[in-house]
Design an enzyme around this catalytic site. Structure first.
Site, short mmCIF file in Angstrom:
data_model
loop_
_atom_site.label_atom_id
_atom_site.label_comp_id
_atom_site.label_asym_id
_atom_site.label_seq_id
_atom_site.Cartn_x
_atom_site.Cartn_y
_atom_site.Cartn_z
CD GLU A 152 -10.44 -1.99 -38.62
OE1 GLU A 152 -10.40 -2.55 -37.47
OE2 GLU A 152 -10.03 -0.96 -38.80
CD GLU A 309 -13.83 1.82 -39.77
OE1 GLU A 309 -13.49 2.01 -38.93
OE2 GLU A 309 -14.39 0.44 -40.25
C1 GLA Z 1 -12.23 -0.21 -36.76
C2 GLA Z 1 -13.58 -0.90 -36.89
C3 GLA Z 1 -14.86 -0.37 -36.54
C4 GLA Z 1 -14.75 0.33 -35.22
C5 GLA Z 1 -13.73 1.30 -35.00
C6 GLA Z 1 -13.51 1.94 -33.85
O1 GLA Z 1 -11.82 0.62 -37.59
O2 GLA Z 1 -13.66 -1.14 -38.21
O3 GLA Z 1 -15.87 -1.46 -36.62
O4 GLA Z 1 -14.42 -0.85 -34.24
O5 GLA Z 1 -12.42 0.72 -35.31
O6 GLA Z 1 -12.22 2.91 -34.20
#
Ligand code: GLA
Ligand code: ZN
Length: 675
Positions: A152, A309
């Protein structure tokens, strides 16, 4: 192309797994639980830099070796991350230059994550070195289906490294200081720069008085582009490092949907697959979630598209971290697939016991066993996806309608001082998207660079900035028979945010056949009205006062001193037509208006579904897969239009049959294409 990139025989199911937080007995138990849940893919090594490189000259891969061996023995595929989203503490201690400086000038210390300056030579050196070492070490693992660079990417930095790099970036772009002064209109407020060294970063110490409020839009806009490019450069350097070792393993990084700081349309060019993290708020509508999927799928222009995710149930950062209701995790998983995703992945596999994500949802909860609601729901979904196998992998989505979305426009519209603080780019995009979504119109979200000839209708809500070539592309599109729709606050500026003089909407004037003389910003709760095809609608936000220059008024304002002036126009241009919506209105208007325009443009094949049921189509040469998703709390009945089989239940249907979907339920109807 797809087959070469996608290295799995099914929709990938699994997600972020952090065994480094657990002892090895727990790993064994995890392998048992993964099997039970039909997990086939794990994302490993997302935040392990501290253990992989415990000191400047020391690397240690033994633990990761054991993890990699174990998951391979257990038949799992791996998305292997490079761990560079959080630098180790020793690095911050030894090289404070790697730490970011915030918008207010505050220099950060070690802490958090995503805290590395993207222009730090030290950060770049060590992140790339780690990526290279990982690729060298694990290149022969044939279960790696993707590289996951960092995590991210985001944020921004205002440190001295970045200031220097900004000047280099500007020099490359403008060549001479005179050209820079012209592009930024520095004659205003005596801002003339004599030397590149005069240029400083635009933040609270210089041009800004709030995050979004700047005295010099040109400078702030270039900073946004520069910051996105700087972070992209970090990604690209790691990309090249792993690619050099493993040319056949596709590379991605997890994006965040409508994330304003990074120009993902530019980023996606350097990604082999586009993946993203879907974390809607509980109150987000299905249309909002769908629009993010469309954006993320669209930037890949046909590359494999992954849901990297989502949470199995709760998040930890919302004010109220409500549970996903029974069935909703499955529904939203299939929604991603319905919009083209070939993976359903989660954060996270096992809940950690300390720090800020210990109450974030996971497959394996703190209870530590499989007897939980979330585990049951996930394993049922895992099983279903296993049964689905390869059937819909690589199928495409086809749209006759596109909405233009552009980061430069996003930045410049919201930096604009005036005309209204209520003007939000994404909201206007959403208004049009939702109107199409509610009618089950397949819609692509495209950049300004896209080839328009593949569409019948192109909608560009607030196309404020018209970058070089974009007006000509629109002109050609309409001249050749396309239908173009744009709105108020369009055509004002060039790529430097300098106004195109001679009358708004600048370069779009001829194709729209109008001249916008003034624009009235309506305070919140204030309204004008217009009537179109027998019904009166609200006009809010901005009301353009415009003159017809070839276009025909389809409706006019009804109040105030500009009553009688056009609120909606249509211009016939070549073989096509161009509509101008001079004000903001309601969903009811957008739906009726777009439905009429689509009919005229010959956009057929819209699925006719009950309110609250979403429908999309993925297809290949032989089959169409119609996804039906019931987002409501009621049972819905849908009339079958072509003989088909529901891939999830195995049930066959004939034309005229009725399929009924309970609350949150989904169907994937497989139809032969050529019958
Ligand atoms: C993001 C991050 C993860 C985690 C999630 C929690 O998407 O990539 O590492 O922190 O949020 O929702
Ligand atoms: Zn910096």
């Amino acid at each position: 192309m797809y087959e070469k990139i996608w290295k799995h025989s099914k929709i990938a199911f699994g997600g972020d797994y952090n065994p480094e937080q657990w002892d090895e007995d727990t790993w064994k138990e995890d392998m048992r639980l993964f099997k039970l849940a039909h997990v086939d893919t794990v994302t490993l090594n997302v935040f392990s830099w501290a253990s992989l490189q415990p000191a400047e000259d020391e690397y240690s891969f033994e633990k990761l070796d054991r993890i990699m061996e174990m998951v391979r023995e257990n038949g799992l595929k791996v998305v292997l991350a490079t761990s560079t989203g959080a630098h180790p503490a020793w690095m911050a201690r030894k090289y404070p230059e790697i730490l970011r400086t915030e918008f207010n000038g505050m220099k950060r210390k070690f802490g958090g994550r995503h805290n590395s300056c993207p222009n730090s030579p030290i950060y770049r050196k060590y992140s790339v070195r780690l990526a290279k070492k990982l690729a060298e070490r694990y290149k022969d693992y044939d279960n790696i289906i993707a590289w996951h660079i960092s995590n991210e990417y985001g944020g921004e930095c205002y440190c001295e490294n970045c200031e220097k790099a900004f000047r280099v970036w500007l020099k490359e772009k403008y060549k001479t200081i005179d050209e820079l002064n012209r592009a930024w209109n520095t004659a205003f407020w005596g801002h003339t720069f004599y030397d590149w060294e005069d240029v400083v970063l635009p933040n609270l110490l210089s041009e800004h008085f709030e995050t979004e409020r700047t005295m010099f839009q040109g400078i702030s806009l270039d900073y946004r582009r520069f910051n996105s490019d700087s972070i992209l450069e970090c990604y690209k350097l790691e990309y090249e490092a792993v690619k050099a070792q493993t040319p056949d393993i596709p590379v991605t990084t997890n994006l965040m949907g409508f994330y304003k700081p990074l120009d993902y349309q530019k980023w996606a060019k350097y990604m082999d697959m586009v993946s993203w993290d879907n974390y809607p708020a509980n109150e987000d509508t299905p249309a909002q979630i769908a629009m993010s999927h469309e954006l993320m799928r669209g930037i890949g222009q046909g590359k494999p598209f992954l849901l990297m995710e989502q949470t199995p149930s709760v998040t930890n950062w919302l004010p109220y971290n409500a549970l996903k209701r029974p069935g909703v995790m499955r529904l939203w998983s299939y929604q991603a697939v319905a919009h083209g995703a070939d993976s359903v992945m989660f954060f996270q596999m096992r809940r950690s016991i300390g720090a800020c994500e210990k109450y974030h949802g996971a497959l394996i909860d703190h209870a530590g066993h499989e007897n939980t609601r979330v585990f049951r729901e996930m394993s049922e979904l895992g099983k279903e996806l296993s049964l689905l196998g390869e059937k819909i992998l690589g199928t495409r989505m086809k749209s006759d309608v596109a909405i233009m979305f552009d980061w430069d426009n996003w930045w410049s519209i919201e930096y604009s001082a005036g005309p209204s603080c209520l003007l939000k780019y994404r909201d206007e995009i959403q208004n049009y998207y939702t109107a199409l979504f509610e009618q089950n119109v397949a819609t692509d979200i495209i950049s300004c660079e896209e080839d328009l000839s593949q569409y019948r209708v192109v909608i560009a809500p607030i196309l404020y900035m018209v970058k070089p070539g974009v007006d000509e592309k629109i002109r050609q599109f309409v001249a050749n028979g396309g239908v173009f729709i744009t709105t108020f606050f369009s055509g004002y500026v060039d790529e430097h945010d300098l106004v195109t003089v001679g009358g708004y909407p600048g370069k779009l004037r001829d194709v729209l056949g109008i001249w916008v003389e003034e624009s009235d910003a309506l305070p919140k709760d204030s309204r004008n009205h217009f009537t179109w095809e027998g019904k009166q609608y609200e006009a809010t936000l901005l009301c353009d006062l415009l003159h017809e220059e070839g276009a025909k008024a389809l409706s006019t304002y009804e109040e105030d001193f500009y009553a009688g002036m056009p609120a909606l126009t249509k211009n016939i241009f070549g073989k096509g037509s161009a509509y101008y919506v001079a004000t903001r209105s309601t969903q009811e208007f957008y739906q009726r208006f777009l439905s009429r325009v689509l009919d005229e443009a010959g956009v057929t094949g819209r699925l006719d579904l009950p309110q609250g049921v979403e429908g999309t189509v993925r297809e290949n040469e032989k089959y169409r897969f119609v996804f039906l998703l019931n987002h409501t709390k009621d049972e819905k009945e849908i009339m079958i239009e072509r003989a088909c089989t529901d891939l999830l239940t195995g049930e066959n249907f004939d034309k005229g049959d009725v399929i009924s979907l309970q609350e949150t339920k989904v169907a994937i109807l497989k139809e032969e294409r050529n019958v």
